[in-house]
Design a protein around this motif. Structure first.
Motif, mmCIF file in Angstrom:
data_model
loop_
_atom_site.group_PDB
_atom_site.id
_atom_site.type_symbol
_atom_site.label_atom_id
_atom_site.label_comp_id
_atom_site.label_asym_id
_atom_site.label_seq_id
_atom_site.Cartn_x
_atom_site.Cartn_y
_atom_site.Cartn_z
ATOM 1 N N ALA A 36 0.836 -1.201 0.000
ATOM 2 C CA ALA A 36 0.000 0.000 0.000
ATOM 3 C C ALA A 36 0.872 1.252 0.000
ATOM 4 O O ALA A 36 1.773 1.387 0.819
ATOM 5 N N PHE A 37 0.607 2.136 -0.938
ATOM 6 C CA PHE A 37 1.298 3.411 -0.990
ATOM 7 C C PHE A 37 0.309 4.478 -1.425
ATOM 8 O O PHE A 37 -0.324 4.301 -2.456
ATOM 9 N N PRO A 38 0.090 5.529 -0.665
ATOM 10 C CA PRO A 38 0.739 5.785 0.619
ATOM 11 C C PRO A 38 0.319 4.774 1.685
ATOM 12 O O PRO A 38 -0.769 4.193 1.609
ATOM 13 N N ALA A 39 1.192 4.593 2.637
ATOM 14 C CA ALA A 39 1.020 3.537 3.642
ATOM 15 C C ALA A 39 -0.247 3.709 4.474
ATOM 16 O O ALA A 39 -0.816 2.733 4.939
ATOM 17 N N ASP A 40 -0.698 4.937 4.657
ATOM 18 C CA ASP A 40 -1.892 5.172 5.475
ATOM 19 C C ASP A 40 -3.157 4.605 4.832
ATOM 20 O O ASP A 40 -4.190 4.519 5.476
ATOM 21 N N GLN A 41 -3.089 4.222 3.579
ATOM 22 C CA GLN A 41 -4.253 3.688 2.879
ATOM 23 C C GLN A 41 -4.183 2.162 2.798
ATOM 24 O O GLN A 41 -4.559 1.564 1.804
ATOM 25 N N PHE A 42 -3.746 1.526 3.882
ATOM 26 C CA PHE A 42 -3.626 0.072 3.903
ATOM 27 C C PHE A 42 -4.953 -0.584 4.281
ATOM 28 O O PHE A 42 -5.813 0.040 4.905
ATOM 29 N N PHE A 43 -5.088 -1.854 3.907
ATOM 30 C CA PHE A 43 -6.239 -2.648 4.323
ATOM 31 C C PHE A 43 -5.849 -3.577 5.471
ATOM 32 O O PHE A 43 -6.610 -3.799 6.393
ATOM 33 N N THR A 44 -4.641 -4.121 5.383
ATOM 34 C CA THR A 44 -4.139 -5.025 6.418
ATOM 35 C C THR A 44 -2.637 -4.821 6.575
ATOM 36 O O THR A 44 -1.978 -4.298 5.672
ATOM 37 N N LEU A 45 -2.118 -5.245 7.718
ATOM 38 C CA LEU A 45 -0.677 -5.233 7.961
ATOM 39 C C LEU A 45 -0.212 -6.673 8.072
ATOM 40 O O LEU A 45 -0.812 -7.470 8.789
ATOM 41 N N ARG A 46 0.854 -6.995 7.342
ATOM 42 C CA ARG A 46 1.386 -8.354 7.354
ATOM 43 C C ARG A 46 2.742 -8.352 8.051
ATOM 44 O O ARG A 46 3.604 -7.513 7.772
ATOM 45 N N LYS A 47 2.917 -9.311 8.965
ATOM 46 C CA LYS A 47 4.212 -9.452 9.631
ATOM 47 C C LYS A 47 5.255 -9.871 8.608
ATOM 48 O O LYS A 47 4.976 -10.644 7.700
ATOM 49 N N THR A 48 6.458 -9.341 8.778
ATOM 50 C CA THR A 48 7.566 -9.713 7.913
ATOM 51 C C THR A 48 8.660 -10.350 8.772
ATOM 52 O O THR A 48 8.566 -10.365 9.997
ATOM 53 N N ASP A 49 9.697 -10.826 8.120
ATOM 54 C CA ASP A 49 10.842 -11.357 8.852
ATOM 55 C C ASP A 49 11.943 -10.308 8.979
ATOM 56 O O ASP A 49 13.033 -10.590 9.446
ATOM 57 N N SER A 50 11.640 -9.078 8.595
ATOM 58 C CA SER A 50 12.603 -7.977 8.673
ATOM 59 C C SER A 50 12.507 -7.265 10.017
ATOM 60 O O SER A 50 11.409 -7.048 10.527
ATOM 61 N N CYS A 51 13.666 -6.921 10.549
ATOM 62 C CA CYS A 51 13.726 -6.225 11.837
ATOM 63 C C CYS A 51 14.641 -5.020 11.720
ATOM 64 O O CYS A 51 15.486 -4.936 10.832
ATOM 65 N N VAL A 52 14.472 -4.095 12.631
ATOM 66 C CA VAL A 52 15.332 -2.929 12.724
ATOM 67 C C VAL A 52 15.563 -2.671 14.209
ATOM 68 O O VAL A 52 14.666 -2.878 15.027
ATOM 69 N N THR A 53 16.780 -2.235 14.547
ATOM 70 C CA THR A 53 17.116 -1.900 15.928
ATOM 71 C C THR A 53 17.158 -0.379 16.046
ATOM 72 O O THR A 53 17.787 0.286 15.223
ATOM 73 N N ILE A 54 16.489 0.130 17.068
ATOM 74 C CA ILE A 54 16.423 1.581 17.259
ATOM 75 C C ILE A 54 16.854 1.961 18.673
ATOM 76 O O ILE A 54 16.862 1.140 19.578
ATOM 77 N N VAL A 55 17.166 3.233 18.832
ATOM 78 C CA VAL A 55 17.371 3.846 20.143
ATOM 79 C C VAL A 55 16.110 4.678 20.382
ATOM 80 O O VAL A 55 15.905 5.696 19.720
ATOM 81 N N PRO A 56 15.244 4.244 21.285
ATOM 82 C CA PRO A 56 13.926 4.883 21.421
ATOM 83 C C PRO A 56 13.953 6.357 21.800
ATOM 84 O O PRO A 56 13.045 7.095 21.437
ATOM 85 N N CYS A 57 14.994 6.798 22.488
ATOM 86 C CA CYS A 57 15.039 8.199 22.923
ATOM 87 C C CYS A 57 15.196 9.172 21.753
ATOM 88 O O CYS A 57 15.079 10.379 21.935
ATOM 89 N N CYS A 58 15.424 8.646 20.555
ATOM 90 C CA CYS A 58 15.513 9.489 19.358
ATOM 91 C C CYS A 58 14.133 9.883 18.845
ATOM 92 O O CYS A 58 14.019 10.699 17.929
ATOM 93 N N PHE A 59 13.076 9.305 19.416
ATOM 94 C CA PHE A 59 11.720 9.538 18.933
ATOM 95 C C PHE A 59 10.928 10.371 19.933
ATOM 96 O O PHE A 59 11.209 10.378 21.129
ATOM 97 N N CYS A 60 9.918 11.052 19.410
ATOM 98 C CA CYS A 60 9.098 11.942 20.239
ATOM 99 C C CYS A 60 7.734 11.370 20.564
ATOM 100 O O CYS A 60 7.138 11.747 21.566
ATOM 101 N N SER A 61 7.211 10.506 19.686
ATOM 102 C CA SER A 61 5.865 9.988 19.941
ATOM 103 C C SER A 61 5.699 8.581 19.389
ATOM 104 O O SER A 61 6.398 8.165 18.469
#
Length: 134
Positions: A89-114
């Motif tokens: 879906a693009f733009p992503a906000d116009q999705f019907f469903t979300l599918r789990k993937t095998d892709s992961c990302v590591t983040i530092v949460p304090c870099c985010f505001c909300s």
């Protein structure tokens, strides 16, 4: 480990997600219609929504996989937004469903505001059955 509001929110999300997956949890007034095992969400910086890439396509939707208590780093599983035909879906906000993937990302949460949680029903919603024309 440095604590920020997003760190605290993700730790609370993790606790609630663990409650979802625990089959021993019995509710008195709630009947489980479906077994949910994750809570979908988005993260934002001060300026925009965070995106990661699965097979070269962007997604702003994640579920929490793990939190490293020593470093505070968080591993997120990417959720792919799909339209009613099962395409990315693009733009992503116009999705019907979300599918789990095998892709992961590591983040530092304090870099985010909300953080914004989405309804549990968004993950794994079956695509509509389409009748063949002709």
């Amino acid at each position: 480990m440095v604590q920020c509001s997003i760190c605290s929110a993700l730790q609370e999300l993790k606790r609630e997600q663990e409650l979802l997956t625990c089959q021993q949890t019995q509710f008195r007034f709630i009947k489980r219609l479906k077994d949910y095992d994750c809570i979908p969400f988005t993260l934002s910086t001060a300026n925009r929504r965070f995106h990661a890439f699965h097979q070269g396509k962007p997604t702003p939707f994640f579920t929490l996989q793990s939190i490293d208590e020593e470093t505070g780093c968080v591993v997120l599983t990417l959720l792919e937004p799909l339209d009613m035909e099962g395409n990315h879906a693009f733009p992503a906000d116009q999705f019907f469903t979300l599918r789990k993937t095998d892709s992961c990302v590591t983040i530092v949460p304090c870099c985010f505001c909300s953080i914004e949680a989405l309804p549990l029903e968004c993950v794994g919603r079956p695509l509509p059955i389409r009748e063949q024309k002709g």
